[in-house]
Design an enzyme around this catalytic site. Structure first.
Site, PDB file in Angstrom:
ATOM      1  CE  LYS A   1      -4.469   0.949   0.171  1.00 21.15           C
ATOM      2  NZ  LYS A   1      -5.565   0.102  -0.347  1.00 21.15           N
TER       3      LYS A   1
HETATM    4  P1  NAD Z   1     -12.935   7.759  -2.742  1.00 29.25           P
HETATM    5  O1  NAD Z   1     -11.922   8.790  -2.456  1.00 29.25           O
HETATM    6  O2  NAD Z   1     -13.403   7.559  -4.142  1.00 29.25           O
HETATM    7  O3  NAD Z   1     -14.246   8.049  -1.856  1.00 29.25           O
HETATM    8  C1  NAD Z   1     -14.196   8.227  -0.475  1.00 29.25           C
HETATM    9  C2  NAD Z   1     -15.560   8.661   0.013  1.00 29.25           C
HETATM   10  O4  NAD Z   1     -15.516   8.752   1.442  1.00 29.25           O
HETATM   11  C3  NAD Z   1     -15.983  10.038  -0.490  1.00 29.25           C
HETATM   12  O5  NAD Z   1     -17.386  10.038  -0.715  1.00 29.25           O
HETATM   13  C4  NAD Z   1     -15.632  10.939   0.680  1.00 29.25           C
HETATM   14  O6  NAD Z   1     -16.408  12.136   0.717  1.00 29.25           O
HETATM   15  C5  NAD Z   1     -16.004  10.023   1.836  1.00 29.25           C
HETATM   16  N1  NAD Z   1     -15.380  10.403   3.085  1.00 29.25           N
HETATM   17  C6  NAD Z   1     -14.133  10.895   3.300  1.00 29.25           C
HETATM   18  N2  NAD Z   1     -13.966  11.167   4.598  1.00 29.25           N
HETATM   19  C7  NAD Z   1     -15.111  10.824   5.218  1.00 29.25           C
HETATM   20  C8  NAD Z   1     -15.557  10.889   6.563  1.00 29.25           C
HETATM   21  N3  NAD Z   1     -14.767  11.372   7.524  1.00 29.25           N
HETATM   22  N4  NAD Z   1     -16.799  10.440   6.838  1.00 29.25           N
HETATM   23  C9  NAD Z   1     -17.597   9.971   5.867  1.00 29.25           C
HETATM   24  N5  NAD Z   1     -17.247   9.895   4.573  1.00 29.25           N
HETATM   25  C10 NAD Z   1     -16.017  10.332   4.263  1.00 29.25           C
HETATM   26  O7  NAD Z   1     -12.361   6.418  -2.107  1.00 29.25           O
HETATM   27  P2  NAD Z   1     -12.753   4.917  -2.484  1.00 29.25           P
HETATM   28  O8  NAD Z   1     -11.813   4.449  -3.518  1.00 29.25           O
HETATM   29  O9  NAD Z   1     -14.227   4.840  -2.704  1.00 29.25           O
HETATM   30  O10 NAD Z   1     -12.361   4.145  -1.141  1.00 29.25           O
HETATM   31  C11 NAD Z   1     -13.281   4.023  -0.054  1.00 29.25           C
HETATM   32  C12 NAD Z   1     -12.841   2.886   0.859  1.00 29.25           C
HETATM   33  O11 NAD Z   1     -12.816   1.665   0.106  1.00 29.25           O
HETATM   34  C13 NAD Z   1     -11.439   3.025   1.451  1.00 29.25           C
HETATM   35  O12 NAD Z   1     -11.442   2.456   2.739  1.00 29.25           O
HETATM   36  C14 NAD Z   1     -10.589   2.197   0.515  1.00 29.25           C
HETATM   37  O13 NAD Z   1      -9.404   1.734   1.124  1.00 29.25           O
HETATM   38  C15 NAD Z   1     -11.547   1.064   0.213  1.00 29.25           C
HETATM   39  N6  NAD Z   1     -11.231   0.330  -1.021  1.00 29.25           N
HETATM   40  C16 NAD Z   1     -11.203   0.963  -2.232  1.00 29.25           C
HETATM   41  C17 NAD Z   1     -10.945   0.228  -3.389  1.00 29.25           C
HETATM   42  C18 NAD Z   1     -10.987   0.849  -4.757  1.00 29.25           C
HETATM   43  O14 NAD Z   1     -10.940   0.088  -5.737  1.00 29.25           O
HETATM   44  N7  NAD Z   1     -11.086   2.149  -4.899  1.00 29.25           N
HETATM   45  C19 NAD Z   1     -10.689  -1.146  -3.291  1.00 29.25           C
HETATM   46  C20 NAD Z   1     -10.728  -1.762  -2.048  1.00 29.25           C
HETATM   47  C21 NAD Z   1     -11.006  -1.002  -0.924  1.00 29.25           C
END
Ligand code: NAD
Length: 417
Positions: free
Chosen positions: A109
């Site tokens: 990561k």
């Molecule tokens: P992203 O940046 O696209 O979206 C994040 C979202 O969370 C946004 O809507 C943001 O406004 C919201 N957010 C941020 N801070 C917040 C808070 N304090 N309270 C509530 N909402 C909040 O990110 P993503 O890619 O959607 O990732 C989200 C989660 O999924 C993370 O934990 C990431 O590690 C996990 N994840 C993502 C992927 C991927 O393919 N993108 C894969 C596996 C896991």
């Protein structure tokens, strides 16, 4: 039996689950030491020239946790909380995640400690290129492959690929989650949310329930949260609440998810979507719903609020959203927790398809991607479920045990330990 405690760091929390699996498997101390630690960690200075000419000194990390099963693989996050301890935790989750869905990758990561919302697009580009160039010595298409995570996206990956290519020559397979026009895979954007809904569907079917009877609240409306909302609605679930960093919206009759997406495009947030009640990010976790999907930050369900969580199914679309103490509480109360290393593995699964397509210089159509994703996740879910049933344990313990067993076997076969 190990007892979880409050105050564990994210990495200690993941290792709490790891040791639970290692106890089950009877792993020896030397193997535990290798698998609980990280292989390589770097911290790089990332000086960022702001648009006003000033220079801000930021710090970035790349942690390679375990490479026994293949090249390191993992996203890059831009967030103020993305310190070394958080990145270690996320890197180790990647090791267990790639193992549970049986991908030929290890776990890694990356992160830069920065408030991405405070940066302009040109600043984000400069930051991304500088970070990639600082870590480029330890990454490579057969060494360590990056992908998007919080506050990074397909555009970020395009800049990273370009920055790496300037040093090493054109290399599509250095990052996944790229724009489709630049070697990205069809279906990658939706893959993590699609995977979450596939796993939820399997669990719902096993419980003898029907999507139409289930209400869903989703914290986070970025890549993962918004795709989970769209696809869950398409499967018949009633998505009643979603939130982003600014707060949430609630309509007990069910949200029109595509309209919420339009509202976000126009205003930058879900808040203020017409005919909805506004919620805080604390309130969304405690809503009276059947299914709760944390899809934003880690450690949002803790000992402080777990008693107020009313959902009967928790779908961990985010990474480590539930602390070990809260996890034990939910298990005691009979709440089904679908664990992160299985639920959100759809993203890395389609990243694997993207990487193979890049190496072969060949593209799959979207139906093929989605069918292969489903097959991987359903197979993994069934193995985890069967283990949990046979051994009368939680799905998390089952998932970690199966994953740790695979990685330990590879480490032994290589002669690491
Ligand atoms: P992203 O940046 O696209 O979206 C994040 C979202 O969370 C946004 O809507 C943001 O406004 C919201 N957010 C941020 N801070 C917040 C808070 N304090 N309270 C509530 N909402 C909040 O990110 P993503 O890619 O959607 O990732 C989200 C989660 O999924 C993370 O934990 C990431 O590690 C996990 N994840 C993502 C992927 C991927 O393919 N993108 C894969 C596996 C896991």
């Amino acid at each position: 039996m190990r007892e979880p405690t409050d105050g564990m760091s994210p990495f200690e929390a993941v290792n709490f689950f790891f040791h639970g699996a290692a106890d089950w498997l009877g792993l020896d101390d030397q193997t535990r030491q290798v698998l609980a630690g990280t292989y390589r960690e770097i911290r790089v200075q990332v000086p960022l020239r702001r648009d006003d000419g000033s220079v801000e000194t930021l710090y970035g990390y790349r942690v390679q946790h375990n490479g026994a099963r293949g090249p390191y693989k993992g996203g890059v996050r831009y967030h103020p909380s993305a310190d070394l301890e958080e990145v270690r935790a996320l890197a180790s989750l990647m090791t267990w995640k790639t193992a549970i869905v049986d991908l030929p990758f290890g776990g890694a990561k990356g992160g830069v400690q920065v408030d991405a919302a405070s940066l302009s697009l040109t600043e984000l580009e400069r930051l991304t290129r500088r970070y990639m160039s600082q870590v480029s010595y330890i990454v490579g298409p057969y060494r360590d492959i990056m992908a998007p995570d919080m506050n990074t996206n397909a555009q970020t990956m395009a800049w990273m690929m370009d920055a790496y290519g300037q040093r090493e020559g054109h290399t599509l397979s250095i990052v996944t989650g790229k724009p489709v026009e630049l070697g990205g895979s069809l279906g990658r954007d939706a893959a993590t949310g699609r995977g979450a809904v596939i796993v939820l569907d399997q669990a719902v079917k096993d419980a003898g329930l029907a999507p139409e009877d289930l209400s869903v609240a989703i914290q986070g409306f970025g890549n993962v949260g918004s795709w989970t909302a769209r696809l869950a609605k398409a499967e018949g679930y009633r998505v009643v609440a979603v939130s982003d960093v600014n707060g949430g919206v609630y309509d007990p009759r069910g949200l029109r998810v595509l309209d919420v997406l339009d509202h976000v495009r126009a205003s930058g947030t879900v808040v203020g979507h017409p005919d909805t009640e506004t919620l805080t990010n604390e309130e969304i976790l405690e809503l009276d719903v059947d299914v709760l999907v944390p899809a934003a930050l880690g450690e949002v369900v803790t000992s402080a609020n777990v008693d107020d969580v009313r959902a009967r199914i928790v779908v961990e679309a985010a990474n480590h959203p539930v602390t070990p103490v809260a996890d034990a509480n939910l298990a005691d109360r009979g709440v089904t927790v679908l664990p992160d290393i299985l639920v959100n593995a759809g993203g890395v699964t389609v990243s694997y398809f993207e990487w193979t397509q890049n190496i072969q210089q060949f593209s799959w159509d979207e139906d093929r991607v989605n069918a292969a994703l489903r097959e991987h996740l359903v197979t993994a879910y069934q193995r985890v479920r069967d283990f949990a049933r046979t051994h009368e344990t939680t799905l998390r313990q089952a998932a970690f045990t199966l994953a740790v067993e695979r990685v330990a076997t590879a480490a032994h076969l290589r002669g690491y330990v």
